[in-house]
Design a protein around this motif. Structure first.
Motif, PDB file in Angstrom:
ATOM      1  N   GLU A   1      -3.865   6.975  -3.840  1.00 52.10           N
ATOM      2  CA  GLU A   1      -3.339   5.775  -3.181  1.00 52.10           C
ATOM      3  C   GLU A   1      -3.288   4.597  -4.157  1.00 52.10           C
TER       4      GLU A   1
ATOM      5  N   ARG B   1       0.862  -1.178   0.000  1.00 49.16           N
ATOM      6  CA  ARG B   1       0.000   0.000   0.000  1.00 49.16           C
ATOM      7  C   ARG B   1       0.901   1.231   0.000  1.00 49.16           C
TER       8      ARG B   1
ATOM      9  N   GLN C   1       1.169   5.443  -0.186  1.00 46.30           N
ATOM     10  CA  GLN C   1       0.436   6.684   0.030  1.00 46.30           C
ATOM     11  C   GLN C   1       1.398   7.869  -0.019  1.00 46.30           C
TER      12      GLN C   1
END
Length: 1012
Positions: A100, A92, A94
């Motif tokens: 994102e 993930r 960011q």
């Protein structure tokens, strides 16, 4: 064409040579590992880059879903995540301002590539607003345009800051004025907000005010005006971003002088705990006058020997002769920077050399610029930033009017090409090149120290100290003329002359601010700010002139027989204070109120303090529980009201006297300016309403703004009665005007895939400017009963003049408008009729017709379209097309040629032309054709950028290697009758007219950029 591309090939050779030498230097400075270590089991590593520019993204947050493993990318965008189990993991990623990304990756993968796409709507950006630490965009009730200079510069390199602003911010007009290298534009935001004072926005660099002069440099445009903008002193490669506050609603905290808007330049900084990263770029190219023989008109006249009508294309004749009037100017610059930091330190250091040539032999620039930004954070409570910038330059300008190549070509009545003048008006071009020398020598220092302290976790205070010091040495020299060149001059003028104008400008900034942010309960927070500012601007002017050099080779004033000198000192001081309270509910709804109080040394002695209020609201609607519109990911409503001001000229309020010599050589004084002790600042107030929306998972961003602003107490010059004992005019608060308009900006991530990405941008703005009241200083009343102020126009033509007239845009052209005419067999116009205006619905004989509105000098509508297409993460094609419409400028080229000097074809072959036009050039009373349509559509930028593979970059020890080919001003569509609708006189705020001004050249450049 061959010479043009020969110049390009020459500079490509220089680029290649420089690049090789730079590589050797970089390799000597840095050590590199030879080969990568084998990837260990349980480890994932890779790199995060921008999906559009493919530049490394430093500071991106990487985490593995379902675990606590994570980290941040380094300065090269790289990451390494150890201790992983299983065969695959979900990463993930960011980063503020980017969408994102979640990506499934095989454990053990050593070269993961993750591309982040910028969000079309970015509400969490930190915006500089005048309070310590800035403010998140989501909390602002006003519009702020932000230009990501560092990112854009990678794909479309520009030399001057103003080129980065043009077309990238709705409602911001950039007017080049002249096409000479080293010159600069005027910038006007949301229309005219003043009738007689400067219309330029304030400019801040890293929190301090800097010199915002736009008519600096030697006099090369006639009427005592230079054409250099101090904004052009700053290196675009040093700039991270530019933020533009567009009016009083946004700029209230900046107080008096901010009603024209504020431009904030934020330079690049280093980052803590990041190793040194070197950036090197080399540019080479050429610019040229596109199709000069087709754009510079032919000269018509009678052959002095045969008395036959002939016409001459002097541009083509000189080119055929091997002595072209214009050259292909070489473009080159070299830029190097390094940034990084340790545990408590940060640094950014840069240096640049620029050497450009214009299309005129006398136009060239060499400029050295240096910058040092140092940061030190000894503890979490203290942060200190020191910024130093220095520019040393020499800018040579050709004459834009008067004794210049274009003037003597276009306005020549001499068709005898066999004579010594070769058909030119006064002398052949090589003589102009010897006698038209104008130069600015520049030293520009900008320094600031910003100390930020957090004594408590909820209190932030900041002190900013700044100095901006500009020293100009402006010289204009006509040397001692001898030999065959002397035949083109009178006996006195051949002796030559020199004018020197030294200008020293100092701007001091002292700024203190404190903000306390506290939670009032679980949902409500309060942010209270207080600030004190002191600004001082001092201008020291020394002017000396000398005429009649006593012999050849002399170039100093002491070598002239007659000299004269003057000196002046102008100082302006502003002190101010503000308080602001911001309430935020669940980070979704924000309400702000503020008050600023100012005093300025130019206010009248009977007027002390001025108060400017501010109120705003912002509501992030999509974060509310009731929001269920999945197609609209982001939706914010905003509103703002604010006021700011504009101080009078430095001595406008004071009664002054000037020295004179009376009989017997005794000194004395005589009245100069009457002054006005009641003089108040102009007050601007603005209401702004807007919305921002993100659709299609924030791939489409929409930003819309409506604004309505008023300027009250507008300062005007009122003529004085001779019986009062003081000559001339008096500054008075006697007017008001209004601006309304709409701004729309769209950003669309049209395609986002591994094979291609396509970003499209569009902005358009509409401005309606109107004078509301000038009755107390009016010089006349129109036929419709509206008061107006008529002032002299530099457009030297009968029947056309500028007015501030109630009900019309400020500074509009008025005059007789010829609507019909007849022509006899000999080409003589008769039965000429003009628009009846408010007097008659039918045309009237022009002798009895009234003046009518001919057009405004600022565009009513302007906009731009941008596109950036990237293929296979390597090849990027970018472009910009911009336009302006709904404006007229003064066409003095056609006026002088046809109606004054009679060297255009219409004077000799009138039957081939429109009778309405012929009637005007044959008249001595009306020339409304001179107020010509200056609308245009221009291909402003096109660039092709290729990012080489890492293995290619590593051959020269680099981490990144990019080649960019860029073209600018490639084509213009316009009805403008002369050379260039963007080339015109700049001294007057409203009076925009063209007379043999250098057109904007076409250019192509090649840039190699490497990162180590």
């Amino acid at each position: 064409m061959g010479a043009r591309f020969g110049a390009i090939r020459e500079w490509m050779g220089a680029v290649t040579g420089w690049s090789g030498r730079c590589s050797v230097v970089a390799v000597a400075l840095l050590s590199f590992t030879s080969g990568a270590r084998a990837q260990q089991p349980g480890v994932v590593s890779g790199r995060v880059v921008d999906a559009t520019s493919h530049e490394a993204i430093a500071g991106a947050q990487i985490s593995v879903e379902g675990t606590r493993t994570g980290g941040l990318t380094d300065s090269q965008g790289r990451f390494r995540l150890p201790g992983l189990t299983g065969s695959t993991v979900v990463l993930r990623v960011q980063m503020l301002g980017f969408r994102e990304v979640k990506q499934t990756t095989r454990v053990g993968e050593a070269a993961v590539s993750i591309s982040l796409s910028q969000s079309a709507v970015q509400l969490d950006q930190i915006i500089v607003t005048g309070t310590p630490g800035g403010t998140q965009k989501r909390a602002l009730g006003n519009s702020v345009s932000r230009v990501q200079v560092a990112q854009t510069q990678q794909l479309t390199p520009v030399v001057q800051v103003q080129s980065m602003i043009n077309g990238r911010a709705a409602g911001v007009q950039v007017a080049p004025g002249t096409g000479m290298v080293g010159a600069g534009p005027r910038i006007r935001i949301r229309g005219a907000s003043t009738l007689s004072l400067s219309d330029q926005p304030l400019i801040y660099v890293d929190g301090i005010r800097v010199n915002n002069d736009v008519s600096a440099g030697p006099t090369n445009q006639g009427y005592g005006s230079g054409s250099i903008s101090r904004l052009g002193d700053f290196n675009p490669d040093d700039i991270e971003s530019i933020e533009i506050l567009k009016g009083p609603a946004a700029a209230t905290l900046y107080g008096t002088e901010a009603t024209n808007g504020v431009i904030q330049i934020i330079t690049k900084k280093g980052r803590s705990d990041v190793p040194a990263q070197w950036d090197i770029s080399v540019r080479g190219g050429s610019n040229w006058f596109s199709n000069p023989a087709g754009r510079v008109p032919e000269n018509w006249g009678l052959d002095p020997k045969t008395k036959q009508l002939i016409h001459v294309n002097l541009v083509q004749r000189e080119a055929d002769r091997g002595t072209p009037l214009f050259r292909n100017g070489a473009l080159k610059d070299f830029n190097m920077s390094v940034h990084g930091g340790g545990t408590t330190t940060r640094y950014f250091l840069s240096g640049k050399y620029e050497g450009d040539q214009g299309i005129d032999v006398n136009n060239s620039v060499w400029r050295y610029s240096f910058r040092s930004n140092l940061g030190f954070a000894p503890s979490p409570k203290w942060d200190i930033n020191a910024s130093l910038g220095y520019v040393k330059a020499s800018i040579g300008l050709a004459s834009d009017i008067g004794n210049g190549v274009l003037f003597n070509t276009m306005f020549s009545t001499n068709v005898d090409t066999a004579g010594p003048r070769r058909g030119f008006r006064s002398s052949p071009p090589e003589v102009f090149h010897k006698t038209g020398r104008a130069n600015e020598g520049l030293d520009h220092f900008t320094g600031s120290i910003v100390v930020q302290n957090k004594p408590l976790s909820w209190i932030t205070q900041r002190v900013t100290l700044g100095l901006d010091q500009t020293t100009e040495v402006n010289t204009t020299i006509t040397p001692f003329i001898s030999g065959t060149d002397a035949q083109f001059f009178s006996a006195t003028s051949a002796l030559g002359n020199e004018s020197r104008n030294d200008v020293g400008t100092t701007v001091n900034t002292v700024d203190y601010g404190i903000t306390a942010k506290t939670p009032l309960n679980k949902s409500l927070t309060a942010s209270s700010s207080f600030g004190l500012q002191y600004f001082r601007r001092v201008k020291d002017l020394f002017t000396a002139t000398g005429s009649q050099f006593t012999g050849p080779g002399l170039t100093t004033l002491t070598g002239t027989a007659i000299t004269h000198a003057t000196e002046d000192l102008v100082q302006n001081v502003t002190v101010g204070s503000f308080i602001q309270e911001e309430l935020g509910w669940q980070e979704r709804l924000f309400v702000t109120g503020a008050l600023r109080v100012d005093n300025n040394s130019a206010f009248g002695k009977d007027f002390k303090w001025v108060v400017y209020p501010k109120a705003s609201a912002s509501w992030v609607v999509n974060e509310m529980p009731f929001w269920h519109f999945s197609a609209i990911n982001t939706f914010r409503l905003r509103a703002a009201f604010g006021a700011s001001g504009h101080q009078p000229d430095a001595f406008a309020a004071l009664r002054t006297f000037q020295p004179v010599t009376v009989s017997g050589g005794v000194g004395g004084v005589t009245p100069q300016f009457v002054g006005n002790p009641l003089l108040r600042p102009e007050r601007g107030r603005e209401l702004e309403l807007g919305m921002e929306a993100g659709l299609l998972k924030d791939r489409l961003g929409i930003d819309f703004t409506f604004y309505k602003s008023h300027t009250d107490d507008a300062i005007l010059l009122k003529p004085l009665a001779p019986s009062g004992g003081f000559p001339g005019s008096q500054y008075v608060n006697a007017g008001s005007l209004m601006n309304t308009g709409e701004e729309l900006q769209l950003k669309f991530k049209a395609i986002q895939s591994d094979a291609a990405s396509w970003d499209v941008g569009f902005n358009i703005s509409n401005n309606n400017n109107k004078v509301l009241d000038v009755a107390s200083a009016a010089s006349g009343i129109d036929d419709n009963g509206a008061h107006y102020i008529k002032f002299p126009s530099n457009l030297d033509t009968p029947g056309v003049h500028l007015r501030h007239e109630e009900g019309y845009a400020a500074g509009s052209y008025f005059g007789h408008r010829v609507v019909s005419a007849k022509m006899d067999a000999k080409g003589i116009a008769y039965d000429v009729m003009c628009d009846g205006g408010f007097v008659s619905t039918s045309p009237l004989p022009c002798a009895s017709a009234p003046d009518v509105y001919l057009g405004r000098t600022d565009p009513k509508i302007e906009g731009a379209f941008t596109s950036s297409l990237t293929l296979f993460k390597r090849l990027t094609i970018s472009s910009m097309v911009d336009w302006k419409t709904g404006l007229v400028h003064g066409d003095n080229d056609t006026t002088v040629r046809c109606a004054l000097f009679h060297n255009c074809e219409a004077w000799f072959n009138p039957l081939n032309f429109d009778p309405i036009f012929v009637a005007q050039i044959q008249s001595s009373s009306w020339h409304n054709f001179a107020a010509a349509d200056a609308s245009f559509l221009k291909i402003r930028e096109v660039s092709v950028s290729y990012l080489f593979q890492e293995r290619v970059a590593k051959r020269i020890g680099a981490g990144m290697l990019r080649l960019t080919v860029a073209g600018s001003n490639l084509h213009t569509w316009s009805k403008w009758p002369s050379l260039d609708p963007e080339s015109y006189f700049l001294i007057n705020t409203f009076d925009k007219w063209s007379q043999t001004f250098t057109p904007t050249p076409m250019s192509v450049s090649f840039t190699i950029n490497a990162t180590y």
